[in-house]
Design a protein around this motif. Structure first.
Motif: not given
Length: 196
Positions: A30-34, A21-28
């Motif tokens: 912390h954001v993914i966990q939220g 998910i980080m690779k695909q969305t460039h989200l951190t």
């Protein structure tokens, strides 16, 4: 073992899911966990209805493309295999992975883990047919191609040691070297390799 609840959500995503998910969305993280916690709060039983699925899919895709909603609706239909108008979180991740664009090698590593449902470190023909059926439903290719025929053709091409299963190496190297197979598995992918 005694406290296992089959329909309760895990407290957190796997490391593999986070990385993808980080690779695909460039989200951190912390954001993914939220985002995941919001999902768990909204769907504590781990089931998404269609409107929830479309909302989460659009947020992950982070795209203003008008057809994202249409793609999300097709994806939902493909993964709602029992027709109850709900899919679980892992099916959501699989659907997202199969329909998102990204770095081919990273995507193929993750795609391999999705195909390998029994976690045997190999892909068997029935696992490939199952995913291809869903993918062809998403892309409206079901009338044009038979998932069974395509899976058997892929195995003839990729199964270099002819043992009726694909190792991760056979799968990834074969997909990278074969444009036709890659286009079947990644119908939303931009041209690869990138043109200079």
């Amino acid at each position: 073992m005694g406290n296992h609840h089959p329909h309760q959500m895990e407290e957190d995503l796997s490391l593999n899911d986070y990385r993808y998910i980080m690779k695909q969305t460039h989200l951190t993280p912390h954001v993914i966990q939220g985002w995941y916690r919001e999902f768990v709060a909204l769907c504590p039983n781990g089931q998404l209805n269609k409107s929830q699925f479309v909302k989460f899919y659009k947020e992950l895709e982070n795209s203003s493309t008008k057809n994202v909603e249409g793609i999300a609706e097709n994806v939902f239909q493909a993964f709602d295999h029992n027709g109850n108008q709900r899919i679980d979180f892992k099916e959501f991740l699989i659907a997202y992975a199969l329909t998102s664009s990204g770095e081919p090698i990273e995507k193929l590593h993750y795609t391999f883990s999705l195909f390998d449902k029994d976690q045997s470190q190999t892909i068997e023909i029935n696992e490939m047919i199952d995913i291809l059926k869903k993918l062809f439903t998403i892309t409206h290719r079901m009338n044009q191609m038979s998932p069974d025929c395509v899976a058997y053709d892929m195995f003839r091409t990729l199964d270099l040691d002819h043992n009726q299963s694909l190792s991760k190496e056979e799968f990834i190297n074969g997909c990278l070297q074969n444009n036709a197979i890659r286009s079947v598995l990644s119908p939303f992918e931009c041209h690869y390799p990138p043109k200079d």
